[in-house]
Design an enzyme around this catalytic site. Structure first.
Site, PDB file in Angstrom:
ATOM      1  N   CYS A  87      -3.816  -8.914  15.784  1.00 35.64           N
ATOM      2  CA  CYS A  87      -2.786  -9.076  14.760  1.00 35.64           C
ATOM      3  C   CYS A  87      -1.618  -8.133  15.027  1.00 35.64           C
ATOM      4  O   CYS A  87      -0.451  -8.522  14.906  1.00 35.64           O
ATOM      5  CB  CYS A  87      -3.372  -8.813  13.377  1.00 35.64           C
ATOM      6  SG  CYS A  87      -2.166  -8.949  12.028  1.00 35.64           S
ATOM      7  N   GLY A 119       3.432   1.717   8.457  1.00 31.27           N
ATOM      8  CA  GLY A 119       2.704   2.852   7.913  1.00 31.27           C
ATOM      9  C   GLY A 119       1.482   3.234   8.717  1.00 31.27           C
ATOM     10  O   GLY A 119       0.579   3.903   8.205  1.00 31.27           O
ATOM     11  N   CYS A 167      -7.887  -7.758   8.396  1.00 35.40           N
ATOM     12  CA  CYS A 167      -6.521  -7.993   7.942  1.00 35.40           C
ATOM     13  C   CYS A 167      -6.332  -9.247   7.108  1.00 35.40           C
ATOM     14  O   CYS A 167      -5.539  -9.249   6.190  1.00 35.40           O
ATOM     15  CB  CYS A 167      -5.566  -7.996   9.129  1.00 35.40           C
ATOM     16  SG  CYS A 167      -6.092  -9.041  10.492  1.00 35.40           S
ATOM     17  N   GLY A 215       0.814  -1.211   0.000  1.00 35.37           N
ATOM     18  CA  GLY A 215       0.000   0.000   0.000  1.00 35.37           C
ATOM     19  C   GLY A 215       0.842   1.253   0.000  1.00 35.37           C
ATOM     20  O   GLY A 215       2.060   1.216   0.208  1.00 35.37           O
TER      21      GLY A 215
END
Length: 388
Positions: free
Chosen positions: A100, A124, A197, A13
């Site tokens: 996660c 990020g 996710c 991404g």
């Protein structure tokens, strides 16, 4: 003196790509790490891992950094997905992104990065870390509150925060996009991921049914009137409006229906009409399995703010410890000034003191007029059920 080595978690991404570029510009020795956490349906139309890897390779080549891929699928299934299924099978609605981050992205990933000789890791995420004069580390909201992701990071501890960089926490998302375009990143216009996710953008109910069986039962109103049939309590969450299968009321009021309670003993789903029905409103909640960023619970009777779900405005409340509230056990209560809507067991209640994220816990119950939803933990399968 050698450069400080940082391993950046790269997803394909724009956020993680700009993170890697920024750190290289700041003089770090940057290594990109692509994590593969899900492989049950690699060839599915909803699994973007192959395209994500292609994007990561292109970005790493453009900005001139080394790249490595690592497979954490086994750790993910054991530490995150198993808990995800246990919670759903018990009638709760977990947030796997929170687990996660704590178990994979800032534990397995961090351990791997340190083994590679890195001093720090970076992602990020939109959040900030601040070291206090006393040498403690605080997790702060991002400056761009519309993109803040501290809610998902609230279970990080002092050791993890001390070795983590969040370069995007100081800038708005619009600036990140501008940087990506200016430096010619191939994924500059790539759409942000909004799916869970490991599930991605797939139909959620269809995915869940691969692992949990349907168990139809009555759908009732608070006065006991049967108005329909549900397919299984695991497939519904508090406050849910779409996908219930009920239209407006027969009395012509036209008020929408919402999921308000579950009775696991009788396999009954309770629905109510109207967004502000008393069964959907709570002034207090109880949470367990707390995790405090500083390593200790907040002070008793602390006036603070909290979120009971992501993308919710901070709500003024008072924190109270219930018994021993140090990790890994303990419970706490939150008493809200204003009633909170659809407080959902399984979701995280995250506490804030201004921009500082204190930590939080897993919601177990709330004080709405609805019957309490509780159920024992149930074993869950980690492999899809055979097709009918």
């Amino acid at each position: 003196m050698s450069q400080q080595k940082v391993v950046v978690g790269m997803s394909g991404g724009v956020d993680s790509s700009v993170t890697a570029w920024l750190l290289k510009q700041q003089g770090y020795e940057v290594v990109g790490l692509f994590m593969k956490n899900w492989e049950d349906d690699d060839d599915s139309e909803y699994c973007s891992a192959r395209q994500d890897w292609i994007d990561v390779v292109s970005v790493a080549d453009l900005i001139g950094i080394d790249l490595e891929a690592v497979n954490f699928a086994a750790e993910y299934k054991d530490r995150v997905f198993a808990e995800f299924l246990r919670e759903y099978s018990a009638g709760r609605t977990p947030n796997p992104d929170v687990l996660c981050n704590a178990e994979i992205k800032f534990k397995a990933f961090l351990d791997h990065a340190l083994a590679l000789g890195a001093q720090t890791i970076a992602t990020g995420h939109y959040a900030r870390v601040r070291e206090t004069p006393e040498g403690r580390f605080e997790l702060l909201k991002a400056l761009d509150h519309t993109k803040d992701q501290s809610y998902f990071l609230h279970r990080l501890n002092q050791t993890q925060l001390a070795k983590t960089l969040f370069p995007l926490g100081e800038m708005p998302k619009t600036q990140v996009r501008e940087i990506a375009a200016q430096i010619g990143l191939p994924n500059a216009r790539k759409k942000d991921s909004t799916g869970i996710c490991f599930i991605g953008e797939r139909p959620f109910r269809e995915f869940l049914n691969r692992y949990l069986p349907t168990q139809p039962g009555p759908m009732k109103t608070p006065d006991g009137k049967v108005v329909g049939e549900h397919i299984g309590l695991a497939f519904y969450t508090f406050g849910q409006r779409k996908g219930i299968g009920l239209g407006g009321s027969k009395d012509g009021s036209g008020e929408p229906w919402f999921v308000a309670a579950k009775d696991l003993a009788s396999n009954t789903l309770y629905v109510v009409q109207g967004h502000d029905h008393p069964w959907l409103l709570s002034h207090t909640l109880q949470a367990g399995n707390p995790s405090w960023v500083a390593g200790v619970a907040p002070a008793a009777a602390l006036a603070c703010a909290a979120k009971t779900r992501y993308r919710q405005a901070d709500a003024t409340c008072t924190f109270s410890a219930l018994g021993t509230s140090q990790p890994p056990g303990g419970h706490f209560a939150l008493n809200f000034r204003d009633a909170q809507w659809a407080v959902t067991p399984g979701q995280s209640a995250v506490l804030y003191d201004g921009d500082v994220c204190l930590g939080g816990g897993i919601i177990e119950a709330a004080d709405s007029a609805a019957p309490l939803t509780r159920a024992p933990q149930q074993a869950a399968l980690l492999t899809p059920r055979p097709a009918a």
